[in-house]
Design an enzyme around this catalytic site. Structure first.
Site, mmCIF file in Angstrom:
data_model
loop_
_atom_site.group_PDB
_atom_site.id
_atom_site.type_symbol
_atom_site.label_atom_id
_atom_site.label_comp_id
_atom_site.label_asym_id
_atom_site.label_seq_id
_atom_site.Cartn_x
_atom_site.Cartn_y
_atom_site.Cartn_z
ATOM 1 N N CYS A 70 -10.632 -3.893 12.877
ATOM 2 C CA CYS A 70 -9.791 -3.673 14.048
ATOM 3 C C CYS A 70 -10.637 -3.212 15.210
ATOM 4 O O CYS A 70 -10.313 -2.268 15.881
ATOM 5 C CB CYS A 70 -8.665 -2.701 13.759
ATOM 6 S SG CYS A 70 -8.952 -1.559 12.451
ATOM 7 N N GLU A 92 0.803 -1.241 0.000
ATOM 8 C CA GLU A 92 0.000 0.000 0.000
ATOM 9 C C GLU A 92 0.832 1.285 0.000
ATOM 10 O O GLU A 92 0.376 2.317 0.502
ATOM 11 C CB GLU A 92 -0.993 0.001 1.188
ATOM 12 C CG GLU A 92 -1.936 -1.187 1.199
ATOM 13 C CD GLU A 92 -2.969 -1.172 2.326
ATOM 14 O OE1 GLU A 92 -3.273 -0.105 2.872
ATOM 15 O OE2 GLU A 92 -3.467 -2.274 2.659
ATOM 16 N N CYS A 126 -6.387 15.568 13.215
ATOM 17 C CA CYS A 126 -7.565 15.960 12.438
ATOM 18 C C CYS A 126 -7.657 15.075 11.204
ATOM 19 O O CYS A 126 -6.649 14.591 10.710
ATOM 20 C CB CYS A 126 -7.442 17.412 11.991
ATOM 21 S SG CYS A 126 -7.295 18.556 13.372
ATOM 22 N N GLU A 137 -8.518 -7.829 15.729
ATOM 23 C CA GLU A 137 -7.625 -7.425 16.816
ATOM 24 C C GLU A 137 -7.883 -8.328 18.018
ATOM 25 O O GLU A 137 -9.011 -8.618 18.348
ATOM 26 C CB GLU A 137 -7.947 -5.976 17.179
ATOM 27 C CG GLU A 137 -7.193 -5.466 18.364
ATOM 28 C CD GLU A 137 -7.590 -4.033 18.683
ATOM 29 O OE1 GLU A 137 -7.774 -3.238 17.756
ATOM 30 O OE2 GLU A 137 -7.706 -3.743 19.875
ATOM 31 N N HIS A 179 0.057 -1.130 17.463
ATOM 32 C CA HIS A 179 -0.007 0.271 17.893
ATOM 33 C C HIS A 179 1.181 0.654 18.751
ATOM 34 O O HIS A 179 1.364 1.814 19.091
ATOM 35 C CB HIS A 179 -1.312 0.533 18.647
ATOM 36 C CG HIS A 179 -2.513 0.203 17.811
ATOM 37 N ND1 HIS A 179 -3.099 -1.046 17.820
ATOM 38 C CD2 HIS A 179 -3.177 0.930 16.889
ATOM 39 C CE1 HIS A 179 -4.098 -1.051 16.952
ATOM 40 N NE2 HIS A 179 -4.161 0.124 16.381
ATOM 41 N N GLU A 238 -18.400 0.710 14.189
ATOM 42 C CA GLU A 238 -18.662 2.065 14.685
ATOM 43 C C GLU A 238 -19.886 2.698 14.035
ATOM 44 O O GLU A 238 -20.402 3.697 14.525
ATOM 45 C CB GLU A 238 -17.439 2.958 14.502
ATOM 46 C CG GLU A 238 -17.253 3.455 13.093
ATOM 47 C CD GLU A 238 -16.042 4.369 12.945
ATOM 48 O OE1 GLU A 238 -14.956 3.948 13.344
ATOM 49 O OE2 GLU A 238 -16.207 5.470 12.425
#
Ligand code: GLN
Ligand code: ZN
Length: 765
Positions: A650, A491, A523, A672, A701, A612
């Site tokens: 994730c 990627e 942001c 995850e 992470h 989400e």
């Protein structure tokens, strides 16, 4: 009639606050300088709102990092580990952790603010903890505005929302039990503000947009009864947003507050529900949240005026306020910066500053029929709305026909997983515990510099292409040498997993400065989906092909799924989200088929944002899951049995959506798992998840390199829980934020562990 703005973005023009805060972290500017920049930003925002004519301007909507963290400071809700710190050092330690000399404290946890992409710091609660007031920030900001002649409305988070958004950090108690010790601090705060002469206090209780238990509702009732007993001159605005009051409506209507705010964008029926409600007291003011704080489309004034008129039929004019639906925190700052946006599309949009003007104009139109400048704006608005409705840019007959022509067959693979699996095994020829990665490899400084140069024209397309090819080839060679079973191209050509696709799809536009705060100084710049989505050309085949040409091993094709593209964009509001999602799904399915045609045998469709997108209210969830899963199936079903579809998520909580995940029918899912020591697998185990599964064996992470033993232990655990032939071995997520040295060591360990597991299993047989 008054105009009311629930909050304004604090990031400043072109992310000025980010630069200041990060400058302070890097010790490039002092605390005083940071405080000056912050003050200037606040003043600018207040002054602008005041100049535009807003009656109720918020204060305390500014934050150096996060408004929930600010509330923790205000209420003295400071975890013990920060006790020895103070001031800004403590503030930023709470937000990002602190490692210096002998101090090593972990940051507070971060999680999503309701169904937005904004992340707040999770308040931590312990048994019997006490609270204490520190009203400095709220008072200072109120006085700053007052010095300009602006009497603001301080915004605070309500006590029950504050408690419920937090977490118990020890067992054996319920955080709601802390309400008794919390309320006196709120009372103290309210009295202090009252003494200053504050006219209105906005109390945000968006927890009212969720399903509440009876004891939670009672806690809210009790809190406001206490506030009411203070007999202050300051009046309370109850602010709920992001969804209806729903089952909490009776409660909301009977709370002793002067103003009730409704989000009329997310919940249009709510106005009539309230106006005709037997419990509704006509002495109360309704704040009509008509201007969308979650999206970037111009308000349809005629529509809004209809709603206002309905209110006017029932209420005195001074009991009606015109407001933003929620804080404007979730919209970009100012459309005027976007000089390169397609002019026709630009007319349809309103960013935060434009939305302020919309609120004021609506209020003028509704209260004064003769207001000339407002009437001119009404005409212009009507024109823009009509243009948008009839624009040839939006509607693509071919896309609509394709959507209408979708049949069940388009949402189903040719055969069941069991059948496909056999075929895939013979084509792919993979060992037990196949190893792979999630897609991206380190986006090093160099890679990002090439892209920046290419965009500026300092590198031409050929030069850029050559550099990317070299980087891709290096990654393939290294993956082969390391012994990974299923390779990825890395990627390197992608800026972002949504933007990369949006840029190549019809129906998307991009802003230059449309930043929205995601957390702290981070942001994001979400794409805008304005029209029917279609894929004019293959998007990833070139790189997949190139990578596959370099090796005999399988290279996984790598796509972002329809739900995730939808979720991380500003989505058109002239058709249901599900419809837009289906269009994206068709575009992705075209890509999937092209990848297959190009000889790619394994294709991964990432759905990082599926979880989400889940609605706030339980009753709405199944509907969402149905169309979201269907979109994934449309995207992934057009391939032969032999082609293996992977998906990646994730997200940590699978329990309540496991059935839908299984319904996606991906051949392999990677998730995850490592941070919870495979606990997250339980949902899959209990459900007897039948398809392939790659429980992430290390946390990407963190720069920490997982040891062989750790990985092996996790794999041992997984082996006891899942059928061996279903297990894949992979990291938690993509590796783009990591550096190469740590990536190499980690993946080497991962491959070695998988090999060891294989040996063990063969011995066992
Ligand atoms: N394929 C993406 C990557 O590796 C997935 C990222 C994500 O799930 N957030 O970067
Ligand atoms: Zn991920």
């Amino acid at each position: 009639m008054k105009s009311n703005v629930l909050g304004y973005p604090r990031i400043g023009e072109k992310r000025a606050l980010k630069r200041a805060v990060e400058g302070y972290w890097k010790k490039k500017i002092t605390e005083d300088e940071l405080s000056n920049v912050s003050k200037e930003l606040r003043i600018k925002n207040w002054q602008m709102q005041s100049d535009l004519g807003v009656d109720l301007i918020s204060s305390n909507d500014f934050s150096l990092y996060d408004q929930v963290l600010d509330m923790c400071i205000t209420l003295g809700c400071i975890p013990q580990r920060f006790a020895n710190l103070s001031g800004l050092e403590r503030y930023f330690a709470m937000s990002r952790g602190l490692q210096k000399e002998r101090v090593d404290v972990k940051a507070m946890e971060m999680t999503k603010w309701f169904d937005t992409n904004y992340h707040y710091l999770v308040p931590e609660f312990t048994k019997g903890q006490t609270f204490s007031l520190n009203a400095d920030k709220i008072i200072t900001e109120y006085k700053e505005a007052l010095a300009l002649g602006i009497k603001t409305k301080p915004v605070i988070i309500g006590p029950v929302t504050f408690l419920l958004l937090g977490k118990e950090k020890e067992e054996g108690f319920n955080r709601l039990g802390l309400l008794d010790s919390l309320l006196p601090v709120y009372e103290d705060l309210i009295q202090k503000l009252d003494k200053l002469g504050v006219a209105y206090i906005q109390i945000d209780e968006p927890i009212l947009a969720t399903d509440l238990r009876q004891n939670e509702q009672l806690a809210i009732a009790r809190s406001y009864a206490c506030f009411n007993n203070l007999n202050t001159n300051a009046k309370f605005i109850l602010a709920n947003y992001f969804d209806c009051y729903g089952d909490n409506l009776d409660l909301a209507l009977t709370l002793p507050v002067a103003v009730i705010h409704l989000d009329l964008v997310r919940c249009q029926n709510q106005l009539d529900d309230i106006l005709f409600h037997p419990l509704f007291d006509k002495n109360k003011t309704l704040s009509l949240g008509l201007v969308d704080g979650r999206n970037i489309w111009k308000n349809d004034f005629e529509n809004s005026l209809k709603a206002i008129n309905r209110a006017k039929n029932k209420l005195a004019e001074d009991k009606i306020w015109i407001a933003t639906s929620c804080s404007l925190l979730h919209t970009p700052l100012d459309l005027e910066f976007e000089t390169e946006l397609h002019p026709e599309i630009k007319q349809w949009l309103a960013f935060a500053k434009q939305k302020i003007d919309e609120v004021v104009t609506l209020q003028q139109l509704a209260s004064d029929k003769e207001n000339k400048s407002a009437l001119v704006k009404l005409k212009a608005n009507h024109h823009a709305i009509t243009l948008r409705k009839t624009s040839t840019l939006i509607h693509n007959q071919r896309v609509k026909e394709r959507v209408n022509a979708i049949t069940d067959a388009d949402t189903e693979r040719q055969n069941t997983f069991a059948v496909r699996n056999e075929q895939q095994r013979s084509v792919l020829n993979l060992p037990l515990f196949p190893t792979t990665t999630i897609g991206s490899f380190p986006q090093t400084k160099e890679v990002r510099a090439w892209r920046a140069k290419f965009k500026k024209g300092e590198l031409n397309a050929q030069e850029y292409d050559k550099l990317l090819k070299e980087e891709t080839e290096k990654s393939i060679r290294w993956q082969e040498a390391t012994g990974l079973d299923v390779l990825v191209h890395g990627e390197f050509e992608r800026n972002d997993m949504v933007e990369y696709f949006g840029e190549q799809l019809d129906g998307f536009v991009f802003t230059k400065f449309g930043w929205v705060q995601s957390y702290g100084t981070r942001c994001v710049k979400p794409p805008i989906i304005y029209g029917d989505v279609q894929r004019p050309n293959p998007m990833t085949v070139y790189w997949a092909n190139y990578a596959q040409s370099l090796t005999k091993k399988h290279v996984k094709g790598m796509l972002t799924g329809p739900v995730t593209i939808l979720q991380w964009s500003f989505v058109r509001n002239d058709q249901p989200r599900s419809e837009t999602c289906t269009q994206i799904a068709l575009a992705i399915s075209d890509e999937v088929k092209d990848l297959e045609k190009a000889g790619i045998n394994i294709i991964q469709i990432d759905e990082a944002a599926l979880r989400e997108g889940l609605p706030l209210r339980k009753a709405d969830r199944q509907h969402y899951l149905n169309w979201a899963v269907k979109a994934f199936r449309i995207a992934s079903s057009g391939v032969k049995d032999q082609t293996q579809i992977h998906t990646h998520m994730c997200y940590s909580e699978f329990n309540d959506i496991i059935e839908s995940i299984a319904n996606m029918d991906a051949d392999v899912i990677t998730i995850e798992c490592s941070r919870s020591q495979m606990e997250l697998l339980n949902a899959f185990v209990d459900f007897k998840y039948p398809n392939g599964i790659g429980p992430g064996v290390y946390d990407i992470h963190s720069p920490r390199i997982p040891t062989l033993q750790e990985i092996e232990q996790l794999l041992e655990k997984a082996s006891k829980l899942l059928p061996l032939k279903n297990i894949w071995v992979n990291p938690d997520c993509g590796l783009k934020t990591r550096d190469w040295p740590e990536t190499k060591l980690a993946i080497e360990n991962l491959v070695k562990s998988a090999k060891k597991m294989r040996e063990k299993q063969y011995h066992a047989i």
